[in-house]
Design a protein around this motif. Structure first.
Motif, PDB file in Angstrom:
ATOM      1  N   TYR A  93       0.826  -1.207   0.000  1.00 25.98           N
ATOM      2  CA  TYR A  93       0.000   0.000   0.000  1.00 25.98           C
ATOM      3  C   TYR A  93       0.864   1.262   0.000  1.00 25.98           C
ATOM      4  CZ  TYR A  93      -3.992  -3.007   1.070  1.00 25.98           C
ATOM      5  OH  TYR A  93      -4.965  -3.972   1.016  1.00 25.98           O
ATOM      6  N   LEU A  94       1.940   1.245   0.782  1.00 27.45           N
ATOM      7  CA  LEU A  94       2.830   2.407   0.816  1.00 27.45           C
ATOM      8  C   LEU A  94       3.466   2.640  -0.546  1.00 27.45           C
ATOM      9  CD1 LEU A  94       4.574   1.874   4.275  1.00 27.45           C
ATOM     10  CD2 LEU A  94       3.061   3.755   3.660  1.00 27.45           C
ATOM     11  N   SER A  95       3.879   1.568  -1.210  1.00 23.30           N
ATOM     12  CA  SER A  95       4.485   1.694  -2.530  1.00 23.30           C
ATOM     13  C   SER A  95       3.481   2.223  -3.547  1.00 23.30           C
ATOM     14  CB  SER A  95       5.030   0.339  -2.983  1.00 23.30           C
ATOM     15  OG  SER A  95       5.551   0.412  -4.293  1.00 23.30           O
ATOM     16  N   ALA A  96       2.247   1.687  -3.512  1.00 22.07           N
ATOM     17  CA  ALA A  96       1.220   2.134  -4.458  1.00 22.07           C
ATOM     18  C   ALA A  96       0.859   3.594  -4.224  1.00 22.07           C
ATOM     19  CB  ALA A  96      -0.020   1.245  -4.326  1.00 22.07           C
ATOM     20  N   GLY A  97       0.684   3.985  -2.968  1.00 19.78           N
ATOM     21  CA  GLY A  97       0.365   5.376  -2.671  1.00 19.78           C
ATOM     22  C   GLY A  97       1.485   6.319  -3.046  1.00 19.78           C
ATOM     23  N   SER A  98       2.723   5.873  -2.855  1.00 22.80           N
ATOM     24  CA  SER A  98       3.866   6.711  -3.216  1.00 22.80           C
ATOM     25  C   SER A  98       3.915   6.968  -4.715  1.00 22.80           C
ATOM     26  CB  SER A  98       5.163   6.044  -2.755  1.00 22.80           C
ATOM     27  OG  SER A  98       5.173   5.866  -1.359  1.00 22.80           O
ATOM     28  N   GLU A  99       3.646   5.926  -5.512  1.00 26.15           N
ATOM     29  CA  GLU A  99       3.668   6.093  -6.960  1.00 26.15           C
ATOM     30  C   GLU A  99       2.578   7.042  -7.437  1.00 26.15           C
ATOM     31  OE1 GLU A  99       3.480   2.298  -8.781  1.00 26.15           O
ATOM     32  OE2 GLU A  99       5.398   1.598  -7.972  1.00 26.15           O
ATOM     33  N   LEU A 100       1.387   6.937  -6.832  1.00 24.75           N
ATOM     34  CA  LEU A 100       0.305   7.848  -7.204  1.00 24.75           C
ATOM     35  C   LEU A 100       0.659   9.290  -6.834  1.00 24.75           C
ATOM     36  CD1 LEU A 100      -2.935   5.883  -6.204  1.00 24.75           C
ATOM     37  CD2 LEU A 100      -2.103   6.404  -8.498  1.00 24.75           C
ATOM     38  N   LEU A 101       1.261   9.454  -5.653  1.00 23.37           N
ATOM     39  CA  LEU A 101       1.638  10.796  -5.229  1.00 23.37           C
ATOM     40  C   LEU A 101       2.714  11.375  -6.136  1.00 23.37           C
ATOM     41  CD1 LEU A 101       0.584  12.513  -2.879  1.00 23.37           C
ATOM     42  CD2 LEU A 101       2.610  11.856  -1.582  1.00 23.37           C
ATOM     43  N   LEU A 102       3.613  10.517  -6.603  1.00 25.51           N
ATOM     44  CA  LEU A 102       4.657  10.974  -7.517  1.00 25.51           C
ATOM     45  C   LEU A 102       4.059  11.432  -8.847  1.00 25.51           C
ATOM     46  CD1 LEU A 102       7.684  11.317  -8.068  1.00 25.51           C
ATOM     47  CD2 LEU A 102       7.719   8.969  -8.904  1.00 25.51           C
ATOM     48  N   GLU A 103       3.002  10.749  -9.305  1.00 25.91           N
ATOM     49  CA  GLU A 103       2.354  11.148 -10.542  1.00 25.91           C
ATOM     50  C   GLU A 103       1.771  12.548 -10.438  1.00 25.91           C
ATOM     51  OE1 GLU A 103      -0.510   8.453 -12.051  1.00 25.91           O
ATOM     52  OE2 GLU A 103       0.761   6.694 -11.864  1.00 25.91           O
ATOM     53  N   ILE A 104       1.277  12.898  -9.259  1.00 30.57           N
ATOM     54  CA  ILE A 104       0.618  14.195  -9.088  1.00 30.57           C
ATOM     55  C   ILE A 104       1.620  15.312  -8.847  1.00 30.57           C
ATOM     56  CG2 ILE A 104      -1.050  15.483  -7.684  1.00 30.57           C
ATOM     57  CD1 ILE A 104      -2.293  12.772  -6.963  1.00 30.57           C
ATOM     58  N   LEU A 105       2.562  15.072  -7.953  1.00 31.61           N
ATOM     59  CA  LEU A 105       3.454  16.143  -7.509  1.00 31.61           C
ATOM     60  C   LEU A 105       4.817  16.130  -8.172  1.00 31.61           C
ATOM     61  CD1 LEU A 105       2.631  16.037  -3.687  1.00 31.61           C
ATOM     62  CD2 LEU A 105       1.621  17.504  -5.447  1.00 31.61           C
ATOM     63  N   GLY A 106       5.138  15.071  -8.917  1.00 32.45           N
ATOM     64  CA  GLY A 106       6.442  15.020  -9.581  1.00 32.45           C
ATOM     65  C   GLY A 106       7.549  14.652  -8.618  1.00 32.45           C
ATOM     66  N   PRO A 107       8.813  14.617  -9.101  1.00 30.86           N
ATOM     67  CA  PRO A 107       9.923  14.177  -8.247  1.00 30.86           C
ATOM     68  C   PRO A 107      10.177  15.139  -7.085  1.00 30.86           C
ATOM     69  CG  PRO A 107      10.706  14.910 -10.391  1.00 30.86           C
ATOM     70  CD  PRO A 107       9.204  14.934 -10.459  1.00 30.86           C
ATOM     71  N   GLY A 108      11.059  16.113  -7.225  1.00 33.11           N
ATOM     72  CA  GLY A 108      11.284  17.132  -6.200  1.00 33.11           C
ATOM     73  C   GLY A 108      11.310  16.598  -4.789  1.00 33.11           C
ATOM     74  N   ILE A 109      10.557  17.256  -3.896  1.00 34.99           N
ATOM     75  CA  ILE A 109      10.528  16.887  -2.478  1.00 34.99           C
ATOM     76  C   ILE A 109       9.888  15.516  -2.296  1.00 34.99           C
ATOM     77  CG2 ILE A 109       9.569  17.490  -0.233  1.00 34.99           C
ATOM     78  CD1 ILE A 109       9.890  20.395  -0.934  1.00 34.99           C
ATOM     79  N   VAL A 110       8.808  15.246  -3.047  1.00 42.26           N
ATOM     80  CA  VAL A 110       8.128  13.961  -2.886  1.00 42.26           C
ATOM     81  C   VAL A 110       9.055  12.816  -3.263  1.00 42.26           C
ATOM     82  CG1 VAL A 110       6.223  12.535  -3.704  1.00 42.26           C
ATOM     83  CG2 VAL A 110       5.858  14.957  -3.240  1.00 42.26           C
ATOM     84  N   GLY A 111       9.661  12.898  -4.463  1.00 45.18           N
ATOM     85  CA  GLY A 111      10.534  11.822  -4.911  1.00 45.18           C
ATOM     86  C   GLY A 111      11.825  11.727  -4.137  1.00 45.18           C
ATOM     87  N   GLY A 112      12.323  12.871  -3.647  1.00 42.05           N
ATOM     88  CA  GLY A 112      13.611  12.856  -2.975  1.00 42.05           C
ATOM     89  C   GLY A 112      13.548  12.634  -1.486  1.00 42.05           C
ATOM     90  N   LEU A 113      12.429  13.010  -0.848  1.00 41.46           N
ATOM     91  CA  LEU A 113      12.353  12.937   0.601  1.00 41.46           C
ATOM     92  C   LEU A 113      11.321  11.913   1.061  1.00 41.46           C
ATOM     93  CD1 LEU A 113      13.242  14.019   3.342  1.00 41.46           C
ATOM     94  CD2 LEU A 113      11.530  15.829   3.113  1.00 41.46           C
ATOM     95  N   PHE A 114      10.064  12.108   0.648  1.00 41.45           N
ATOM     96  CA  PHE A 114       8.999  11.277   1.177  1.00 41.45           C
ATOM     97  C   PHE A 114       9.067   9.836   0.674  1.00 41.45           C
ATOM     98  CE2 PHE A 114       6.699  15.472   1.558  1.00 41.45           C
ATOM     99  CZ  PHE A 114       6.864  15.542   2.938  1.00 41.45           C
ATOM    100  N   LEU A 115       9.304   9.654  -0.611  1.00 36.83           N
ATOM    101  CA  LEU A 115       9.267   8.294  -1.156  1.00 36.83           C
ATOM    102  C   LEU A 115      10.352   7.395  -0.573  1.00 36.83           C
ATOM    103  CD1 LEU A 115       8.244   8.697  -4.889  1.00 36.83           C
ATOM    104  CD2 LEU A 115       6.856   8.631  -2.827  1.00 36.83           C
ATOM    105  N   PRO A 116      11.629   7.841  -0.472  1.00 40.70           N
ATOM    106  CA  PRO A 116      12.621   6.965   0.160  1.00 40.70           C
ATOM    107  C   PRO A 116      12.285   6.630   1.608  1.00 40.70           C
ATOM    108  CG  PRO A 116      13.712   8.695  -1.101  1.00 40.70           C
ATOM    109  CD  PRO A 116      12.263   9.057  -1.043  1.00 40.70           C
TER     110      PRO A 116
END
Length: 573
Positions: A93-116
């Motif tokens: 679930y965390l992986s699926a939610g992270s991918e959806l959030l990345l689609e909306i907000l792009g890499p930046g803070i989401v891809g660099g901080l929250f997703l890892p």
């Protein structure tokens, strides 16, 4: 992204666990869990301070007051599997939610901080709860489960998963030791097949190797045989781990190179589709016939058309002139960057020239890519190249929109955002709820079977927290392309980096705050050796023949054997 399982499955599983509560008695609270690890190999007796268990045991306590626990090996094995499955779903679930959030907000803070951080959250929570509950003595015993998970997760990623990605992603190696994308005709040739990655993947491997620094810091008293300073080095190790974590996250925020690499690859595909389309329109025939067979003579004519000085090789200036002549109108194209990308893709000998053979091989690879990208049903019409060009343009536009973080390419972004947040909250809640009972089940199973809890957590628990990412990595590697393999191995190295920074920081905080004893020299040595060996393998080369996967596979059992010998034969614990 796999769809969430039907709620009925979770309800049935939870109901099964709750039914077991009727006959189960609760959490094992042994009176003397601070025994040396070598004592765990023999049956504890009452003289050693462990009281016999009974249904009237005063230490019987259900987790949260209603989740079951039992004193039998079979019962605890069932509970460990059940809670492990729930932790696996949490990670999914965390992986699926992270991918959806990345689609909306792009890499930046989401891809660099929250997703890892979200990716490492299940491991971090399991490590945290392993030493929170009970007395200091109980925590000292259970924290070994957290160390087993930390070591097991790191070793599994760099051995079993790394080797598996090499096996499923292998392609033929050419004479200059580079792989030929999607060509796998040499079966299991140890030296004739393998995988290739790009230079940036080797940078990720170097970052991973550097991330073992906190382990070295906390081992300074043991290395120098100091009698004091253990708590100080724990604190220093914690500070170093946190600083490395922050540095890594900031690097990912300001240098989102994985996402940028995807964008560059899509741009290269679009450039190549445009060049092939232009070539088919302005040369002496079709590049590919109705049956899908490439026309090598037309490719040779295209080569001579680009080779303006007729010296038998294409220079960068000649290639750039041809790209400018194509006049791409559907994207904002930098001809310098496009020429550099095509040169890097075609020039396998790295002599800054594209020779005739390299040009033909490169075009053949891209024609194969075109056939995979365009659904042709076995019939390749004259507009086949137009369809390929349209497909690559759409891919590039979608990635460009994501990179600019405008969210306009997402249909119904409000619903997508709500779904992403719901999945993240559900995954986080499940990880927080079932981490503690999973640790208890593993600890109780260890007590019932006299199998050291470290080895159980080392082997079994990483399967619960890393399985979804491992399956995704193997599927991605099976595409047998250098770009997808580069992304796959980058993710593996990134996962290890988060283990060595975030998860270790959580572990060191737990040991420091609760005043626990640091006696994990053998475990630290195993993590250090595997990270350094694989780091040296992967930091200074980009091609890995198939035989290297067996080195990775062999490191896994050797790690377990090394811990066993050091702890139970040489008394390191």
């Amino acid at each position: 992204m796999p769809p969430p399982p039907p709620p009925r499955l979770l309800i049935v599983l939870l109901a099964t666990i709750l039914v077991g509560a009727v006959s189960a008695h609760g959490r094992l609270l042994p009176a003397s869990d601070a025994l040396p690890r070598s004592a765990a190999l023999r049956l504890p007796s009452e003289s050693e301070g462990r009281q016999p268990l009974s249904s009237e045991s005063e230490g019987c306590e259900m987790t949260y007051g209603f989740l079951p626990c039992t004193d039998t090996a079979g019962g605890n094995l069932f509970l460990a599997v059940a809670y492990g499955f729930l932790m696996f779903k949490s990670a999914t679930y965390l992986s699926a939610g992270s991918e959806l959030l990345l689609e909306i907000l792009g890499p930046g803070i989401v891809g660099g901080l929250f997703l890892p951080i979200l990716g490492a959250l299940p491991d971090a929570l399991l490590i945290l709860v392993s030493g929170l509950s009970g007395s200091k003595e109980v925590a000292q015993s259970q924290v070994l489960i957290g160390m087993g998970l930390l070591a097991g997760s790191t070793v599994m990623l760099l051995t079993i998963l790394w080797g598996s990605c090499v096996v499923v992603g292998k392609c033929d190696l050419s004479e200059n030791s580079n792989t030929v994308d999607s060509q796998d005709t040499k079966a299991f040739s140890l030296f004739g097949s393998g995988v290739s990655t790009d230079l940036q993947t080797s940078y990720a491997a170097r970052i991973m190797a550097i991330s073992v620094l906190p382990f070295i810091v906390v081992q300074i008293p043991s290395i120098l045989k100091l009698q004091s300073g253990h708590r100080l080095t724990l604190l220093l190790g914690l500070i170093v781990a946190v600083l490395l974590l922050l540095t890594y996250c900031l690097y990912q925020i300001f240098q989102p190179w994985i996402q940028r690499r995807k964008l560059e690859y899509s741009r290269l595909k679009h450039v190549m589709s445009g060049l092939l389309k232009h070539a088919q329109m302005h040369t002496f025939g079709r590049l590919i016939d109705d049956d899908g067979r490439p026309n090598v003579s037309v490719i040779e004519k295209l080569f001579h058309k680009i080779d303006l000085d007729n010296d038998g090789s294409i220079e960068r200036g000649e290639l750039q002139a041809f790209i400018v002549g194509v006049n791409f109108e559907d994207i904002d194209l930098d001809s310098n960057l496009a020429a550099d990308q095509v040169m890097a893709d075609f020039d396998r000998s790295h002599n800054n020239f594209i020779e005739k053979g390299e040009f033909i091989d490169g075009v053949l690879r891209w024609l194969e890519e075109a056939k995979r990208a365009v659904a042709s049903s076995g019939v390749y019409s004259k507009k086949f190249m137009d369809d390929f060009h349209t497909t690559t343009r759409d891919e590039h536009t979608a990635l460009l929109d994501k990179d600019e973080e405008d969210g306009e390419s997402i249909e119904n972004p409000t619903w997508t955002c709500f779904k992403a947040i719901a999945l993240l909250l559900l995954g986080t809640a499940m990880a927080a709820a079932f981490a503690d009972p999973l640790v208890d089940a593993v600890h109780n199973f260890s007590s019932a079977t006299n199998i050291p809890s470290f080895f159980i957590s080392f082997i079994a628990m990483p399967l619960a927290t890393n399985s979804s990412e491992a399956v995704s990595a193997i599927i991605f590697a099976s595409r047998k392309k250098q770009r997808t393999l580069s992304l796959t191995f980058s993710e593996v190295y990134g996962g290890v980096t988060m283990n060595n920074t975030l998860c270790l920081a959580v572990f060191l905080s737990l040991v420091y705050i609760r005043g626990l004893t640091w006696d994990f020299s053998s475990e630290v040595l195993v993590i250090f050796l595997v990270c350094i060996i694989m780091g040296l393998f992967t930091s200074f080369r980009t091609t890995f023949p198939l035989w290297m996967c067996f080195v990775a596979f062999l490191l896994y059992p050797l790690s377990l054997i090394l811990v066993y010998i050091l702890d139970y034969k040489f008394g390191w614990s």
